[in-house]
Scaffold this motif. Structure first.
Motif, PDB file in Angstrom:
ATOM      1  N   THR A  50      -0.893 -44.092 -30.257  1.00 32.19           N
ATOM      2  CA  THR A  50      -1.093 -44.292 -28.879  1.00 32.19           C
ATOM      3  C   THR A  50      -1.449 -45.795 -28.888  1.00 32.19           C
ATOM      4  OG1 THR A  50      -1.727 -43.465 -26.919  1.00 32.19           O
ATOM      5  CG2 THR A  50      -3.511 -43.634 -28.358  1.00 32.19           C
ATOM      6  N   PRO A  51      -0.603 -46.500 -27.907  1.00 32.21           N
ATOM      7  CA  PRO A  51      -1.097 -48.029 -27.928  1.00 32.21           C
ATOM      8  C   PRO A  51      -2.366 -47.870 -26.740  1.00 32.21           C
ATOM      9  CG  PRO A  51       0.873 -47.287 -26.325  1.00 32.21           C
ATOM     10  CD  PRO A  51       0.527 -46.322 -27.225  1.00 32.21           C
ATOM     11  N   SER A  54      -0.484 -51.511 -22.383  1.00 31.96           N
ATOM     12  CA  SER A  54       1.024 -51.219 -22.444  1.00 31.96           C
ATOM     13  C   SER A  54       1.681 -52.440 -23.171  1.00 31.96           C
ATOM     14  CB  SER A  54       1.406 -51.069 -20.972  1.00 31.96           C
ATOM     15  OG  SER A  54       1.130 -50.121 -20.361  1.00 31.96           O
ATOM     16  N   GLY A  55       1.223 -53.651 -22.774  1.00 34.35           N
ATOM     17  CA  GLY A  55       1.765 -55.021 -23.494  1.00 34.35           C
ATOM     18  C   GLY A  55       1.093 -55.522 -24.534  1.00 34.35           C
ATOM     19  N   CYS A  56       0.114 -54.722 -25.091  1.00 31.37           N
ATOM     20  CA  CYS A  56      -0.625 -55.343 -26.279  1.00 31.37           C
ATOM     21  C   CYS A  56       0.394 -55.724 -27.409  1.00 31.37           C
ATOM     22  CB  CYS A  56      -1.509 -54.397 -26.751  1.00 31.37           C
ATOM     23  SG  CYS A  56      -2.471 -55.126 -28.124  1.00 31.37           S
ATOM     24  N   PRO A  57       0.344 -56.850 -27.628  1.00 31.25           N
ATOM     25  CA  PRO A  57       1.486 -57.356 -28.623  1.00 31.25           C
ATOM     26  C   PRO A  57       1.155 -56.757 -30.299  1.00 31.25           C
ATOM     27  CG  PRO A  57       0.482 -59.408 -27.756  1.00 31.25           C
ATOM     28  CD  PRO A  57      -0.376 -58.186 -27.375  1.00 31.25           C
ATOM     29  N   ALA A  58      -0.077 -56.253 -30.518  1.00 28.31           N
ATOM     30  CA  ALA A  58      -0.543 -55.722 -31.801  1.00 28.31           C
ATOM     31  C   ALA A  58       0.000 -54.300 -31.827  1.00 28.31           C
ATOM     32  CB  ALA A  58      -2.138 -55.743 -31.661  1.00 28.31           C
ATOM     33  N   THR A  59       0.552 -53.815 -30.960  1.00 30.71           N
ATOM     34  CA  THR A  59       1.207 -52.713 -31.008  1.00 30.71           C
ATOM     35  C   THR A  59       2.435 -52.467 -32.095  1.00 30.71           C
ATOM     36  OG1 THR A  59       0.823 -52.076 -28.648  1.00 30.71           O
ATOM     37  CG2 THR A  59       2.010 -50.585 -29.875  1.00 30.71           C
ATOM     38  N   VAL A  60       3.124 -53.441 -32.134  1.00 35.24           N
ATOM     39  CA  VAL A  60       4.205 -53.587 -32.894  1.00 35.24           C
ATOM     40  C   VAL A  60       3.819 -53.598 -34.436  1.00 35.24           C
ATOM     41  CG1 VAL A  60       6.366 -54.813 -33.617  1.00 35.24           C
ATOM     42  CG2 VAL A  60       5.934 -54.507 -31.225  1.00 35.24           C
ATOM     43  N   ALA A  61       2.688 -54.399 -34.346  1.00 34.73           N
ATOM     44  CA  ALA A  61       2.171 -54.783 -35.846  1.00 34.73           C
ATOM     45  C   ALA A  61       1.407 -53.509 -36.269  1.00 34.73           C
ATOM     46  CB  ALA A  61       1.173 -56.155 -35.706  1.00 34.73           C
ATOM     47  N   ILE A  62       0.976 -52.849 -35.510  1.00 31.88           N
ATOM     48  CA  ILE A  62       0.118 -51.355 -35.833  1.00 31.88           C
ATOM     49  C   ILE A  62       1.207 -50.497 -36.363  1.00 31.88           C
ATOM     50  CG2 ILE A  62      -1.163 -49.600 -35.010  1.00 31.88           C
ATOM     51  CD1 ILE A  62      -2.818 -51.584 -33.156  1.00 31.88           C
ATOM     52  N   LEU A  84       2.009 -41.590 -25.003  1.00 32.71           N
ATOM     53  CA  LEU A  84       1.228 -42.394 -24.130  1.00 32.71           C
ATOM     54  C   LEU A  84       0.263 -41.545 -23.483  1.00 32.71           C
ATOM     55  CD1 LEU A  84       4.064 -44.124 -22.282  1.00 32.71           C
ATOM     56  CD2 LEU A  84       2.810 -45.007 -24.158  1.00 32.71           C
ATOM     57  N   SER A  85       0.561 -40.176 -23.309  1.00 33.94           N
ATOM     58  CA  SER A  85      -0.347 -39.309 -22.410  1.00 33.94           C
ATOM     59  C   SER A  85      -1.221 -38.308 -23.509  1.00 33.94           C
ATOM     60  CB  SER A  85       0.530 -38.473 -21.678  1.00 33.94           C
ATOM     61  OG  SER A  85      -0.484 -37.823 -20.709  1.00 33.94           O
ATOM     62  N   PRO A  86      -2.383 -37.985 -23.140  1.00 39.79           N
ATOM     63  CA  PRO A  86      -3.392 -38.830 -22.288  1.00 39.79           C
ATOM     64  C   PRO A  86      -3.440 -40.274 -22.723  1.00 39.79           C
ATOM     65  CG  PRO A  86      -4.464 -37.106 -23.606  1.00 39.79           C
ATOM     66  CD  PRO A  86      -2.972 -37.056 -24.025  1.00 39.79           C
ATOM     67  N   ALA A  87      -3.829 -41.141 -21.676  1.00 41.34           N
ATOM     68  CA  ALA A  87      -3.712 -42.595 -21.975  1.00 41.34           C
ATOM     69  C   ALA A  87      -5.056 -42.738 -22.759  1.00 41.34           C
ATOM     70  CB  ALA A  87      -3.942 -43.320 -20.844  1.00 41.34           C
ATOM     71  N   TRP A  88      -4.862 -43.862 -23.738  1.00 38.43           N
ATOM     72  CA  TRP A  88      -5.832 -44.239 -24.363  1.00 38.43           C
ATOM     73  C   TRP A  88      -7.285 -44.593 -23.809  1.00 38.43           C
ATOM     74  CZ3 TRP A  88      -8.397 -49.278 -25.306  1.00 38.43           C
ATOM     75  CH2 TRP A  88      -9.190 -49.162 -26.447  1.00 38.43           C
ATOM     76  N   THR A  89      -8.221 -44.365 -24.189  1.00 38.39           N
ATOM     77  CA  THR A  89      -9.541 -44.584 -23.667  1.00 38.39           C
ATOM     78  C   THR A  89     -10.663 -45.405 -24.643  1.00 38.39           C
ATOM     79  OG1 THR A  89     -11.672 -43.832 -22.708  1.00 38.39           O
ATOM     80  CG2 THR A  89      -9.897 -42.350 -23.533  1.00 38.39           C
TER      81      THR A  89
END
Lengths: 164, 233
Positions: A50-51, A54-62, A84-89
């Motif tokens: 889960t990211p 939403s716009g974290c550029p590291a998501t692709v690298a991860i 995406l759900s439930p949203a990361w906390t």
């Protein structure tokens, strides 16, 4: 018997991903950051990630790093899925992850339970000298997940994980 | 229905996200540069998710990038407020404050929507937007309750944006109005500012009728993928 194999596979996957560092904060792993949400047994087994933002550029690298780590361990048929759900906390950052963040110089986020107990947001603890006499400089910092703070005792600026 | 909603939410986020990116290297202080561009980054991330959903619902083989980079302005459904030029810092803050307060209310509702894909994105995005809304409200108070100059600029910024706010409550969003009014009034009161006089609103963005500003924005945003269609990261 098959349950045991599934459990062993899940444990192995967690062990493999436990060695995959976060690209922005390499002292903690993607497992400690809480973005490896689940390993679902089955054919094929599915790793759910889960990211953070939403716009974290590291998501692709991860995503790439998780895929590569599984491939290198011979687990090419394990599927990596994003949910995406439930949203990361930030509550999902593990205790060991929090300790490593602090040692690295990043004030870890309070948990929701801690915040509720106090009824408001507390000042960050300075990772350098440990005082709570700190102030926020900027609500936004070097990455989407952090804010910029400074210590009023030792005067050092430091990053703090935003609590979300 | 869900498709139109995803396009609207995606276009709002994309266009405002791009506007905020224009502040990179130009904001009054380094911290504000980081803040505005980080908000832009969150919004562009949300745009990617919503437009990805819209593209999939369309079923014509397009993806989020195709919707962002290969549509002309009359196909964009963003609200007119999102495309307004940055102006000075106070106008940017006014736009962000009015928009984020609305977006937060909308996403909070959509997080419980029957459509699970919309709900999942909204549930994630609302956490980010809550932070944007509190940042912008904080600056409205600081500028409004600041110097004579900052006070005046905050008034001018709000005046500029006000005529585009009516459009936010079209297309099934009328129920958000009361709560939005209350939130805005509370912050303005704290900032020592009067709500702008009611004005004749300007609308049409949701139906592809945009101000000239959007064409200029798209010319910049879409230049590279249109000039080099094969370019990849």
């Amino acid at each position: 018997m098959s349950a045991t194999i599934a459990e062993r596979l899940a444990a192995r996957i967690y062990e493999i991903l436990g060695a995959v560092p976060d690209p922005e904060i390499p002292v903690i792993s993607v497992v400690e950051l809480g973005i490896v949400r689940a390993v679902r047994a089955g054919v094929p087994a599915v790793v759910v990630i889960t990211p953070t933002y939403s716009g974290c550029p590291a998501t692709v690298a991860i995503n790439k790093a998780v895929r590569a780590a599984l491939d290198d361990a011979g687990l090419r048929d394990v599927v990596v899925k994003t949910e995406l759900s439930p949203a990361w906390t930030t509550d999902w950052i593990s205790d060991s992850g929090r300790a490593k963040l602090l040692a690295y110089g990043i004030a870890p986020p309070e948990t929701t339970a801690e915040r509720r107990a106090r009824r408001d947001a507390a000042p960050a603890i300075c990772p350098q000298c440990g005082t709570g006499r700190t102030a926020e400089i900027s609500q936004f910092g070097s990455t989407p997940c952090k804010a910029l703070w400074r210590c009023l005792e030792c005067a050092e600026p430091f990053d703090r994980f935003k609590c979300i | 229905m869900a498709h139109d909603l995803a396009v609207r939410l995606g276009d709002d986020a994309l266009i405002l996200g791009h506007r905020l990116s224009e502040w990179c290297g130009h904001a009054p202080t380094l911290e504000l540069d980081l803040a505005l561009t980080n908000i832009g980054l969150d919004l562009i991330g949300q745009a990617q998710l919503f437009l990805g959903l819209a593209a999939a619902a369309e079923g014509e083989g397009r993806d989020a990038d195709a919707l962002a980079y290969r549509r002309t302005e009359d196909a964009f459904q963003n609200c007119l407020l999102a495309e307004q030029p940055n102006g000075d810092f106070a106008r940017t803050i006014a736009r962000q404050f009015l928009f984020s307060a609305w977006q937060e209310l909308l996403l909070r509702r959509l997080a419980d929507a029957a459509d699970q894909e919309i709900a999942a994105i909204a549930g994630k995005a609302v956490k980010e937007v809550t932070y944007h809304a509190s940042f912008a409200a904080g600056w409205v108070v600081r500028l409004g309750d600041g110097t004579a100059e900052s006070h005046q600029r905050m008034i001018a910024g709000l005046d500029w944006c006000w005529r585009f706010t009516g459009e936010l409550f079209e297309d099934g969003c009328a129920a958000l109005r009361t709560e939005w009014d209350a939130r805005v009034d509370k912050v303005l009161a704290q900032a020592g500012l009067d709500a702008p006089e009611p004005v004749r609103g300007i609308t049409g963005g949701r139906r592809g009728r945009h101000s000239e500003h959007l064409g200029h924005l798209l010319a910049q945003m879409q230049y590279l993928p249109r000039a080099y269609p094969d370019a990849v990261w």
